[in-house]
Design a protein around this motif. Structure first.
Motif, PDB file in Angstrom:
ATOM      1  N   CYS A 229       0.837  -1.203   0.000  1.00  0.00           N
ATOM      2  CA  CYS A 229       0.000   0.000   0.000  1.00  0.00           C
ATOM      3  C   CYS A 229       0.874   1.256   0.000  1.00  0.00           C
ATOM      4  O   CYS A 229       1.641   1.466  -0.920  1.00  0.00           O
ATOM      5  CB  CYS A 229      -0.966  -0.044   1.186  1.00  0.00           C
ATOM      6  SG  CYS A 229      -2.308   1.160   1.071  1.00  0.00           S
ATOM      7  N   SER A 230       0.798   2.094   1.051  1.00  0.00           N
ATOM      8  CA  SER A 230       1.614   3.306   1.063  1.00  0.00           C
ATOM      9  C   SER A 230       3.100   2.971   1.137  1.00  0.00           C
ATOM     10  O   SER A 230       3.941   3.745   0.666  1.00  0.00           O
ATOM     11  CB  SER A 230       1.211   4.207   2.229  1.00  0.00           C
ATOM     12  OG  SER A 230       1.412   3.551   3.468  1.00  0.00           O
ATOM     13  N   GLY A 231       3.446   1.811   1.733  1.00  0.00           N
ATOM     14  CA  GLY A 231       4.835   1.373   1.747  1.00  0.00           C
ATOM     15  C   GLY A 231       5.313   1.017   0.357  1.00  0.00           C
ATOM     16  O   GLY A 231       6.479   1.242   0.006  1.00  0.00           O
ATOM     17  N   ALA A 232       4.420   0.451  -0.465  1.00  0.00           N
ATOM     18  CA  ALA A 232       4.757   0.154  -1.860  1.00  0.00           C
ATOM     19  C   ALA A 232       4.983   1.452  -2.631  1.00  0.00           C
ATOM     20  O   ALA A 232       5.914   1.562  -3.442  1.00  0.00           O
ATOM     21  CB  ALA A 232       3.647  -0.668  -2.501  1.00  0.00           C
ATOM     22  N   TYR A 233       4.131   2.437  -2.402  1.00  0.00           N
ATOM     23  CA  TYR A 233       4.295   3.745  -3.048  1.00  0.00           C
ATOM     24  C   TYR A 233       5.645   4.354  -2.669  1.00  0.00           C
ATOM     25  O   TYR A 233       6.380   4.845  -3.538  1.00  0.00           O
ATOM     26  CB  TYR A 233       3.156   4.673  -2.636  1.00  0.00           C
ATOM     27  CG  TYR A 233       3.329   6.103  -3.091  1.00  0.00           C
ATOM     28  CD1 TYR A 233       2.919   6.499  -4.359  1.00  0.00           C
ATOM     29  CD2 TYR A 233       3.925   7.047  -2.253  1.00  0.00           C
ATOM     30  CE1 TYR A 233       3.092   7.809  -4.782  1.00  0.00           C
ATOM     31  CE2 TYR A 233       4.101   8.359  -2.674  1.00  0.00           C
ATOM     32  CZ  TYR A 233       3.681   8.730  -3.936  1.00  0.00           C
ATOM     33  OH  TYR A 233       3.859  10.032  -4.360  1.00  0.00           O
ATOM     34  N   LEU A 234       5.969   4.312  -1.375  1.00  0.00           N
ATOM     35  CA  LEU A 234       7.234   4.877  -0.914  1.00  0.00           C
ATOM     36  C   LEU A 234       8.413   4.145  -1.552  1.00  0.00           C
ATOM     37  O   LEU A 234       9.394   4.769  -1.970  1.00  0.00           O
ATOM     38  CB  LEU A 234       7.320   4.802   0.614  1.00  0.00           C
ATOM     39  CG  LEU A 234       8.640   5.239   1.246  1.00  0.00           C
ATOM     40  CD1 LEU A 234       8.977   6.669   0.869  1.00  0.00           C
ATOM     41  CD2 LEU A 234       8.569   5.091   2.775  1.00  0.00           C
ATOM     42  N   GLY A 235       8.324   2.818  -1.650  1.00  0.00           N
ATOM     43  CA  GLY A 235       9.401   2.064  -2.267  1.00  0.00           C
ATOM     44  C   GLY A 235       9.576   2.420  -3.732  1.00  0.00           C
ATOM     45  O   GLY A 235      10.704   2.552  -4.232  1.00  0.00           O
ATOM     46  N   PHE A 236       8.467   2.599  -4.442  1.00  0.00           N
ATOM     47  CA  PHE A 236       8.518   2.947  -5.863  1.00  0.00           C
ATOM     48  C   PHE A 236       9.150   4.325  -6.054  1.00  0.00           C
ATOM     49  O   PHE A 236       9.984   4.524  -6.941  1.00  0.00           O
ATOM     50  CB  PHE A 236       7.105   2.923  -6.447  1.00  0.00           C
ATOM     51  CG  PHE A 236       7.026   3.221  -7.917  1.00  0.00           C
ATOM     52  CD1 PHE A 236       7.476   2.297  -8.854  1.00  0.00           C
ATOM     53  CD2 PHE A 236       6.497   4.423  -8.369  1.00  0.00           C
ATOM     54  CE1 PHE A 236       7.401   2.571 -10.221  1.00  0.00           C
ATOM     55  CE2 PHE A 236       6.417   4.707  -9.728  1.00  0.00           C
ATOM     56  CZ  PHE A 236       6.873   3.774 -10.651  1.00  0.00           C
ATOM     57  N   GLN A 237       8.759   5.286  -5.192  1.00  0.00           N
ATOM     58  CA  GLN A 237       9.327   6.625  -5.293  1.00  0.00           C
ATOM     59  C   GLN A 237      10.812   6.620  -4.929  1.00  0.00           C
ATOM     60  O   GLN A 237      11.635   7.271  -5.589  1.00  0.00           O
ATOM     61  CB  GLN A 237       8.570   7.591  -4.370  1.00  0.00           C
ATOM     62  CG  GLN A 237       7.099   7.763  -4.711  1.00  0.00           C
ATOM     63  CD  GLN A 237       6.874   8.311  -6.103  1.00  0.00           C
ATOM     64  OE1 GLN A 237       7.557   9.237  -6.538  1.00  0.00           O
ATOM     65  NE2 GLN A 237       5.922   7.727  -6.820  1.00  0.00           N
ATOM     66  N   SER A 238      11.181   5.881  -3.884  1.00  0.00           N
ATOM     67  CA  SER A 238      12.575   5.846  -3.443  1.00  0.00           C
ATOM     68  C   SER A 238      13.471   5.169  -4.461  1.00  0.00           C
ATOM     69  O   SER A 238      14.638   5.544  -4.613  1.00  0.00           O
ATOM     70  CB  SER A 238      12.672   5.116  -2.091  1.00  0.00           C
ATOM     71  OG  SER A 238      11.980   5.820  -1.078  1.00  0.00           O
ATOM     72  N   ALA A 239      12.935   4.178  -5.166  1.00  0.00           N
ATOM     73  CA  ALA A 239      13.723   3.495  -6.193  1.00  0.00           C
ATOM     74  C   ALA A 239      14.127   4.466  -7.303  1.00  0.00           C
ATOM     75  O   ALA A 239      15.163   4.290  -7.954  1.00  0.00           O
ATOM     76  CB  ALA A 239      12.937   2.325  -6.774  1.00  0.00           C
ATOM     77  N   GLN A 240      13.327   5.502  -7.501  1.00  0.00           N
ATOM     78  CA  GLN A 240      13.654   6.503  -8.515  1.00  0.00           C
ATOM     79  C   GLN A 240      14.701   7.486  -8.012  1.00  0.00           C
ATOM     80  O   GLN A 240      15.566   7.937  -8.783  1.00  0.00           O
ATOM     81  CB  GLN A 240      12.396   7.271  -8.914  1.00  0.00           C
ATOM     82  CG  GLN A 240      11.296   6.423  -9.512  1.00  0.00           C
ATOM     83  CD  GLN A 240       9.988   7.184  -9.580  1.00  0.00           C
ATOM     84  OE1 GLN A 240       9.922   8.277 -10.148  1.00  0.00           O
ATOM     85  NE2 GLN A 240       8.932   6.628  -8.995  1.00  0.00           N
ATOM     86  N   THR A 241      14.649   7.828  -6.710  1.00  0.00           N
ATOM     87  CA  THR A 241      15.522   8.882  -6.184  1.00  0.00           C
ATOM     88  C   THR A 241      16.838   8.363  -5.629  1.00  0.00           C
ATOM     89  O   THR A 241      17.775   9.136  -5.464  1.00  0.00           O
ATOM     90  CB  THR A 241      14.793   9.679  -5.084  1.00  0.00           C
ATOM     91  OG1 THR A 241      14.411   8.783  -4.026  1.00  0.00           O
ATOM     92  CG2 THR A 241      13.550  10.349  -5.636  1.00  0.00           C
ATOM     93  N   ASP A 242      16.928   7.082  -5.313  1.00  0.00           N
ATOM     94  CA  ASP A 242      18.148   6.528  -4.724  1.00  0.00           C
ATOM     95  C   ASP A 242      18.639   5.375  -5.597  1.00  0.00           C
ATOM     96  O   ASP A 242      18.048   4.293  -5.609  1.00  0.00           O
ATOM     97  CB  ASP A 242      17.885   6.047  -3.294  1.00  0.00           C
ATOM     98  CG  ASP A 242      19.182   5.866  -2.497  1.00  0.00           C
ATOM     99  OD1 ASP A 242      20.146   5.316  -3.065  1.00  0.00           O
ATOM    100  OD2 ASP A 242      19.215   6.264  -1.321  1.00  0.00           O
ATOM    101  N   VAL A 243      19.741   5.608  -6.324  1.00  0.00           N
ATOM    102  CA  VAL A 243      20.239   4.613  -7.274  1.00  0.00           C
ATOM    103  C   VAL A 243      20.798   3.372  -6.582  1.00  0.00           C
ATOM    104  O   VAL A 243      21.069   2.368  -7.241  1.00  0.00           O
ATOM    105  CB  VAL A 243      21.334   5.228  -8.175  1.00  0.00           C
ATOM    106  CG1 VAL A 243      20.766   6.365  -9.000  1.00  0.00           C
ATOM    107  CG2 VAL A 243      22.529   5.716  -7.343  1.00  0.00           C
TER     108      VAL A 243
END
Length: 611
Positions: free
Chosen positions: A414-428
């Motif tokens: 849920c919101s943890g999945a959203y956070l993971g998806f966003q973080s995968a973009q910002t942290d290589v």
């Protein structure tokens, strides 16, 4: 270059002021605790506070509330300790519960001993809520230096409490969309948490109105207005000679309704702290701080160590490691909503331990202002779906890298999945991700998180599936279904689907469409493997289907993305087959990457083995 990035992140996190440290973790017996010493600039009290928690969904809902009370106490110079009963939260499983409720009351006594050593105080106040009232009343005679007890919404009749749990559990399961066959009917349970049968038997016999002696000389009863038993219990304590103060628990129902939308009754917290602070105890002279014991808890095929990390040790979590070194990437679990890092129904703790048995390490932690991690000054109160959480993820990866537990894959629901998806973009540094039931891939600016949770409709397919169930028809006949509200939500879902059909042709040209496709393009170019997992008919499929099609054909140009649809599963992955699918996806992705140091134990597990 990476050092420069870390420095920039730290400088950004430190502004505008230093965040508060999380409580100091410790282990004792088979469980985990969090100790908050008196604030350095406060006059240390000769009194320390021990928390006796409620159980089940009520404990999950009050986790953040109790962290706030703990911080308020520390700021008044009052050291305090929170902990998990054996077999709950982050404590070890497999504990012998044949002694019934005494396994929990004995742990409270042991925690009191730890608190006396850590704080240097010989007088203790126990703050209890819900079932914690029964636990502390049973243990009171064995707690040395017990000065007072605070009872918040106490369970006065254990039998009545268990009956209420049955009703409460059914409501929770129905809201999750579980069928009657999927509900746990093996005993006392709620929110995927099961109370051991022997403990439930003792709770059923508990009746605080029959106590023959006051647990302590002073008592505070913060009762619910609609519960005469709370007031009667206060009168009973007074008749037994205790000095009793009564207060109203305004906002109780909104506190315990749902961890994602709990309303914290801060005036109640303030009055509680004030009552404790005015208990006449001489000021405690300053003493050197005692070391906090943090030995890993060693279970069947894993070792877990509670940790705090990040700028000023602001984040609280648990590292779970295999006993013979890691052979895969480390899994970084991101919490859903405001659930504590043990996860809904302790599912994250259970998942971490299963991963360790297969050779995979993990870290589960609370992001800032969720669970046991304090907020960061200057950040919004509502942190869900906010970009500031990305910094928490980056600091967690810093922590894992410092312990040779890289590479890292992220996982969340849920919101943890959203956070993971966003973080995968910002942290290589994120090597991949497993994302379960993400509601969205892009959060619309200005959208209310609370409104989305409260008024968000189920998917149209889910309504259709529920309508065909026999139990739904029976509930309609009994008048248990709000047909007008259901009708509005169905109409809303139909309208949304029709609107989607009209606008779908232009989806790639909208700001949302460009951003979502750009994000997937970025991860494809980087070669970051992504595993999407959805429960059948989950609301998150609305956005997935809109952009990628019911058959997932739109993902053909993203070979790094795989999709799994789990039949007969709810949003929280309650059925065993759903959790198994999640576990297998984590294992498959983690084993695609070799750790930085293969076959070598991390510093923490090595220290545990030495002890």
């Amino acid at each position: 270059m990476m050092d420069a990035e870390k420095t920039a992140r730290s400088e950004k996190q430190a502004s505008p002021s230093q965040p508060r440290s999380a409580a100091e973790p410790l282990t004792f017996g088979t469980t985990v605790g969090l100790f908050a010493p008196a604030a350095p600039d406060a006059a240390a009290s000769g009194l320390a506070v021990l928390f006796a928690s409620p159980w089940g969904l009520e404990e999950m809902c009050t986790r953040k509330f109790w962290r706030i009370i703990s911080e308020k106490l520390a700021d008044r110079g009052i050291a305090n300790l929170r902990f998990d009963y054996p077999g709950t939260g982050d404590a070890l499983d497999g504990v012998d519960s044949s002694q019934g409720l005494s396994s929990w009351s004995d742990s409270l006594v042991a925690a009191a001993g730890q608190l006396r050593v850590l704080s240097g105080c010989d007088k203790i106040v126990v703050v209890s809520q819900g079932l914690g009232a029964v636990v502390v009343t049973a243990a009171a005679g064995q707690i040395e230096g017990l000065e007072a007890v605070a009872y918040l919404a106490p369970v006065v009749s254990g039998r009545l409490h268990l009956r209420e749990l049955v009703v409460w559990s059914k409501v929770v399961d129905e809201n999750l969309g579980l069928s009657e066959a999927q509900r746990d009917r093996s005993g006392v349970s709620i929110g995927s948490l099961v109370m051991p049968a022997e403990i439930a038997d003792d709770v059923r016999k508990a009746n605080l109105m029959t106590v023959e002696r006051a647990p302590a000389a002073q008592a505070l009863v913060i009762g619910r207005a609609d519960r005469p038993a709370d007031r009667e219990f206060a009168s009973r304590l007074s008749a037994l000679g205790a000095k009793v103060t009564g207060q109203a628990f305004d906002g109780y129902d909104k506190l315990v309704s749902n961890p994602a939308i709990s309303k914290l009754p801060l005036p109640v917290a303030d009055s509680l702290v004030e009552w404790i602070a005015t208990i006449p105890i001489p000021e405690h002279p300053a003493t050197p701080p005692q070391p906090v014991p943090v030995s890993p808890l060693v279970g069947d095929g894993f070792a877990e160590t509670p940790v705090r990390f990040g700028l000023n040790n602001r984040l609280s979590g648990i590292i779970c490691e295999p006993p013979h070194g890691c052979g895969a990437a480390t899994v970084l679990f991101l919490t859903s909503a405001y659930d504590r890092h043990a996860g809904w129904g302790r599912t994250t703790a259970a998942m971490a331990r299963m991963l360790a048995r297969s050779g995979i390490a993990s870290l589960r932690f609370d992001t800032a202002n969720a669970g046991d991690s304090p907020p960061v000054p200057g950040r919004p109160e509502q942190v869900l779906y906010h970009s500031t959480q990305n910094g928490d993820v980056s600091e967690a990866i810093d922590f894992l890298e410092a312990r040779a537990l890289a590479p890292v894959i992220v996982a969340g629901r849920c919101s943890g999945a959203y956070l993971g998806f966003q973080s995968a973009q910002t942290d290589v540094r994120i090597a991949g991700g497993v994302f379960v039931n993400p509601a969205v891939f892009r959060w619309r600016p200005g959208r209310s998180v609370e409104d989305a949770i409260i008024n968000g409709t189920r998917s149209l397919d889910d309504y259709g599936k529920r309508a065909l169930r026999t139990e739904t028809f029976k509930r309609v006949l009994r008048g248990e279904v709000d047909l007008r509200s259901a009708g509005r939500n169905i109409a809303k879902a139909v309208g949304k689907r029709m609107s989607h059909k009209i606008t779908q042709i232009f989806r790639s040209f909208t700001p949302e469409g460009r951003e979502i496709n750009g994000a997937f393009d970025q991860l494809k170019r980087r070669g970051t493997p992504i595993s999407l997992i959805y429960s059948e008919n989950d609301l998150g499929l609305e956005q997935y289907n809109f952009y990628f099609g019911h058959d997932g054909a739109g993902l053909a140009r993203f070979p790094n993305v795989s999709v799994t649809i789990i039949p007969d599963a709810d949003h929280n992955l309650t059925p065993n087959h759903a959790r198994k699918a999640y576990l297998e996806a984590l294992q498959q992705l983690a084993f695609r990457f070799a750790p930085s140091v293969v076959g070598e134990k991390s510093e923490m597990y090595g220290a545990a083995a030495a002890e």
